[in-house]
Design an enzyme around this catalytic site. Structure first.
Site, short mmCIF file in Angstrom:
data_model
loop_
_atom_site.label_atom_id
_atom_site.label_comp_id
_atom_site.label_asym_id
_atom_site.label_seq_id
_atom_site.Cartn_x
_atom_site.Cartn_y
_atom_site.Cartn_z
NE ARG A 173 -3.57 -2.31 2.41
CZ ARG A 173 -4.88 -2.31 2.50
NH1 ARG A 173 -5.53 -1.19 2.69
NH2 ARG A 173 -5.55 -3.43 2.44
CG HIS A 392 -19.77 2.97 3.24
ND1 HIS A 392 -18.77 3.74 2.68
CD2 HIS A 392 -19.15 2.10 4.07
CE1 HIS A 392 -17.59 3.34 3.12
NE2 HIS A 392 -17.79 2.34 3.98
CE LYS A 423 -16.33 5.26 5.98
NZ LYS A 423 -14.89 5.44 5.94
CB THR A 538 -9.71 -3.86 1.28
OG1 THR A 538 -8.60 -3.32 1.99
CG2 THR A 538 -10.90 -2.97 1.47
N1 PLP Z 1 -17.89 0.39 8.75
C1 PLP Z 1 -17.65 0.33 7.43
C2 PLP Z 1 -18.54 -0.48 6.57
C3 PLP Z 1 -16.56 1.04 6.88
O1 PLP Z 1 -16.31 0.98 5.57
C4 PLP Z 1 -15.74 1.81 7.74
C5 PLP Z 1 -14.59 2.60 7.23
O2 PLP Z 1 -14.24 2.68 6.12
C6 PLP Z 1 -16.05 1.84 9.09
C7 PLP Z 1 -17.11 1.11 9.57
C8 PLP Z 1 -15.21 2.65 10.03
O3 PLP Z 1 -15.64 3.96 10.05
P1 PLP Z 1 -14.59 5.13 10.42
O4 PLP Z 1 -13.86 5.44 9.18
O5 PLP Z 1 -15.43 6.24 10.95
O6 PLP Z 1 -13.70 4.56 11.47
#
Ligand code: PLP
Length: 653
Positions: A173, A392, A423, A538
């Site tokens: 990465r 999301h 987000k 991921t």
């Molecule tokens: N839940 C999901 C589905 C996510 O994609 C993410 C982060 O990308 C999180 C929780 C974590 O959220 P945060 O970025 O506020 O820690």
């Protein structure tokens, strides 16, 4: 007899917690009451013929001498677990009950919040990767007289070997050195060091190593993968709220919420979040990750005997929380409700057995949307609670941004709703929302909440302003959805292998880690477009992809630019296209099995653009946008698995 300080410090969580209770005023009667439990919890302490009373007397003496029990405190609230009240010792009930936790007595692992051993849960993975075991570490530390540099060299080798194995898979990465430009979203400055393939290297005084980083030029790029989905991170009302609170409250929260960290801005934020989801209460955390992990890790302790049914696509924050909580867990195929029901039938243990179904509304990598009401129907049928991650979706779906649960009118059917403030809301932090009793229980027991400094007041203030704004304004999310729809049409008609997302997330399949990285390097160097490759872990291997997230600030020209750039990348890297190129309109049935109404031609969709956006701005276009979105969702009925299988075979659907 063994040294009590050693026993307390390293091997027996039971003893540590007991010691803590003694220090906080448990009195000597606690010792007498717990003598019997000691042989069950920590049998190894009695191996040398000591009686439980002897060990406890030693403990008491040691505490009097030391006045402390080590650095890992446990929550004083542990005595509040109802199921543990019958026991003389106040472990959470599930700690006593679960077979995994029974091993705690042997000193191997422990799920009690704050327990010294909880850090060990991660260590086996690290040890396996690095090849270092605790005994080899001890040997290194104690061997005759190794110089500091030889010892650290060995560790350095282990670190380097992990990285080189990741590099050999092509999934190393690289974090681009980007400087976002407030007011110019989605543009950013890309700081170029020695090239996109190496991270910045710093010398010992913390400066960038000039021998490696000879070039420090910058160039402007257009970002296409930000999770600041609506550009709210630069919205004037958010910035103003943050600046005001910094000047009125200062920078940090000043402590954990338990100690001195609760700020009026946290209270205001939590009220706003409860109202967003039309539930009784909400609790903020330092991130969405921490919210998910803390709630799921704690639940089995609040509800002993809990069984969890978890969607296969769940985010790592949920998985880690469930692992820490150690409740039995059954994984159902992503959004496959017949599989979920099969597992509920087989393993649910009847209506009276406590159960939880855990899932995301919008899946962040696939762009799929869970059928919330149908999941709630199953939860009702089998007597289960529901845990939904709306990370999301909040800010993006529903008339006030309450997520898919608001859009599908089922917030009141869900037990736990978690979300992020980082987000669509563009700031930082996470939360859980639900009933007042549930929030009170989490607030009182979740280690990830109790033991971490609260959100900075400015973050809470900025997030509150953002939530408030998106409650009343439809423009940002409506235009963003229109853009996502248009991008899908363009990709689709140009044969780029888009995964069939039903949401605003637009994944384009590459299917190979090195090629995904090469594709993003090419986009950045040649086209001034910044997209991060998405690789294992991921997403599963073989499904590596580019994940595009159009925002309301991506113009029609930017849409054309990225599609043209992707066509160039696909040709340059010899990646497979899905259809004949350059068709002007979406060919129904040519690519996807499609039985819905005829889709508008591309020219029409994009020519309508300005009209559409001005209608959206005045609020008139919203029903129209919904209809369009529905059509695009109907059209994309091919499953991701089919698409991945086809691309893997070298062909396309
Ligand atoms: N839940 C999901 C589905 C996510 O994609 C993410 C982060 O990308 C999180 C929780 C974590 O959220 P945060 O970025 O506020 O820690």
């Amino acid at each position: 007899m063994s040294q009590v300080s050693h026993l307390v410090g390293t091997t027996c969580p039971f003893l540590r917690i007991l010691a803590k209770q003694l220090v906080t005023g448990g009195g000597t009667s606690l010792l007498a009451r717990n003598a019997a439990l000691l042989s069950e919890k920590c049998p190894h302490l009695l191996q040398h013929g000591d009686s439980p009373q002897d060990v406890l007397a030693q403990l008491s003496k040691q505490l009097n001498e030391d006045g402390h029990v080590g650095t890992n405190a446990i929550p004083s609230t542990s005595s509040s677990f109802p199921a543990s009240s019958s026991s003389s010792f106040s472990f959470p009930a599930s700690h006593n009950a679960s077979p995994e936790n029974a091993r705690c007595a042997g000193g191997t692992s422990c799920a009690v919040p704050g327990c010294a051993n909880s850090r060990e849960h991660e260590s086996p993975k690290l040890k396996a990767v690095s090849g270092i075991t605790s005994s080899s570490v001890n040997q290194m530390a104690s061997s005759s007289s190794p110089s500091r540099s030889i010892t650290s060299e060995r560790y350095e080798k282990s670190f380097a070997s992990v990285v080189s194995s990741i590099q050999s898979e092509g999934r190393y990465r690289v974090f681009a050195d980007l400087e976002r430009k407030a007011g110019e979203f989605p543009k950013a400055l890309f700081h170029q060091n020695s090239g996109e393939s190496t991270p910045p290297i710093f010398n010992q005084s913390g400066n960038k190593n000039s021998a490696i980083d000879s070039s420090t030029s910058t160039r402007e790029v257009t970002g296409w993968c930000s999770n600041d989905y609506l550009g709210m991170g630069q919205h004037s009302s958010v910035l103003a709220a943050m600046v005001r609170s910094i000047y009125s409250c200062g920078a940090g929260a000043g402590g954990t919420r338990n100690i001195s960290g609760t700020n009026h801005h946290h209270i205001l934020l939590e009220r706003e979040l409860a109202s967003l989801h039309s539930v009784e209460a909400a609790l903020s955390f330092t991130s969405g990750y921490v919210a998910n992990e803390a709630v799921l890790a704690t639940l089995p302790k609040i509800i002993p005997g809990l069984i969890i049914f978890s969607d296969a696509g769940n985010h790592s924050s949920m998985i880690e929380g469930m692992r820490l909580g150690r409740a039995p867990r059954y994984i159902y195929r992503h959004n496959d409700l017949s599989h979920l029901e099969e597992l509920l039938e087989q393993h649910g243990g009847g209506m009276d057995t406590p159960k939880l179904i855990a899932f995301e509304s919008v899946n962040s990598m696939e762009g799929t949307v869970a059928p919330l009401n149908k999941i709630c129907d199953l939860a009702d049928k089998y007597g289960a609670m529901t845990f939904i991650d709306e990370v999301h979706a909040v800010g993006l779906y529903g008339d006030t941004g309450g997520g898919v649960s608001e859009r599908d009118n089922c917030s009141s059917r869900l037990t736990f709703i978690t979300g992020t403030l980082a987000k669509a809301y563009g700031v930082q932090g996470g939360y859980v929302a639900g009933s007042a009793a549930m929030i009170d229980a989490i607030r009182s027991t979740a280690a990830g909440f109790i033991f971490s400094t609260a959100l900075a007041p400015s973050l809470a203030a900025g997030a509150t302003a953002s939530v408030k704004h998106l409650k009343s304004s439809q423009v940002e999310r409506a235009v963003m959805h229109a853009r996502a729809y248009q991008l899908k049409l363009l990709l689709h008609s140009n044969g780029l292998p888009m995964l069939p997302s039903e949401s605003h997330i637009v994944p384009v399949l590459v299917g190979n880690a090195s090629k995904a990285k090469a594709a993003t390097d090419h986009l950045s160097r040649k086209h001034g477009i910044y997209v991060q490759p998405i690789n294992y872990p991921t997403v599963p291997r073989g499904t590596e992809r580019l994940r595009l997230t159009p925002s309301p600030f991506h113009t029609k020209e930017m849409l054309y630019e990225i599609v043209a750039a992707l066509i160039d990348v696909w040709k340059t890297l010899d990646l497979p296209f899905c259809t004949t190129m350059a068709s002007d309109s979406v060919p129904p049935g040519a690519v996807y099995p499609y039985n819905g109404p005829k889709l508008p031609s591309l020219h029409m969709a994009l020519a309508q653009d300005d009209v559409l956006i001005s209608q959206l701005v005045s609020g008139l276009g919203v029903p129209k946008y919904r209809k369009q979105l529905k059509m695009s969702m109907e059209n994309l009925s091919v499953s991701s698995d089919d698409r991945v299988a086809e691309v893997a075979k070298g062909g396309c659907l």
